[in-house]
Design an enzyme around this catalytic site. Sequence first.
Site, PDB file in Angstrom:
ATOM      1  N   CYS A 158       0.847  -1.195   0.000  1.00  0.00           N
ATOM      2  CA  CYS A 158       0.000   0.000   0.000  1.00  0.00           C
ATOM      3  C   CYS A 158       0.889   1.255   0.000  1.00  0.00           C
ATOM      4  CB  CYS A 158      -0.906  -0.035   1.232  1.00  0.00           C
ATOM      5  SG  CYS A 158      -1.709   1.522   1.625  1.00  0.00           S
ATOM      6  N   CYS A 161       0.705   3.495   3.074  1.00  0.00           N
ATOM      7  CA  CYS A 161       1.216   2.778   4.253  1.00  0.00           C
ATOM      8  C   CYS A 161       2.734   2.852   4.294  1.00  0.00           C
ATOM      9  CB  CYS A 161       0.775   1.318   4.230  1.00  0.00           C
ATOM     10  SG  CYS A 161      -1.017   1.076   4.141  1.00  0.00           S
TER      11      CYS A 161
END
Length: 222
Positions: A158, A161
Amino acid sequence: MIYKYYTYVVLLGLLISVMSSASAQQVDVTVFQQAIQKKDAQVFDVRTAGEFNTGHLHHALQADYTKKEEFIERVQSLDKEQVVYIYCLSGGRSTAAAKWLRENGFREVIELKGGINAWKQAGLAVEGVADGLQMSVDTFHMAVASGDVLVDVGAEWCPPCRKMEPVIQAFLKENKAVRLFKVDGGRDRDVMQAINATSLPTFILYKDGREVWRKQGVYDKL
């Protein structure tokens, strides 16, 4: 007449140049493999999370192109000035996604011709095949039952992230009594449902099992 002919030749030359440039943005497996071995290469997988978990390229970031809101949100964490190496299953979605990236300011986007299907057909390895074993909700509740615990609901693939990793480390350095507990956003679906974590990344601070605060998305500081 000569002027018109000259203009036509010039325009034709420009058209051929543009077409050559566009086609050069799509490369075969061998060229793509060599390119992404460079340090900090931005490898972008635009398949679904489910497809991603059947195997992906090394250090690939993921955003489902068919989910426009997710795609646009995660794209914000890519560097427009650095090359983006993009792929999907067979090339259709990555071509559309690459077009979007170019139209929105990305300097250079290189597509994998034939997608990950071509990669596998060439006998090259993938990584990150999910084992299917989720964390249980009971395990999660036991982990946050005592003390101060920062829950990080995210995934390595991600983009936001990954961008938040230094922020998390800075928070932990400033708050040494806080423990970090990670929930895999691509696998631990039961836990995510139990704590109502609907997007990546999500950060929740627990104190003796009670939620104190929660944040979603990218921040300069937690």
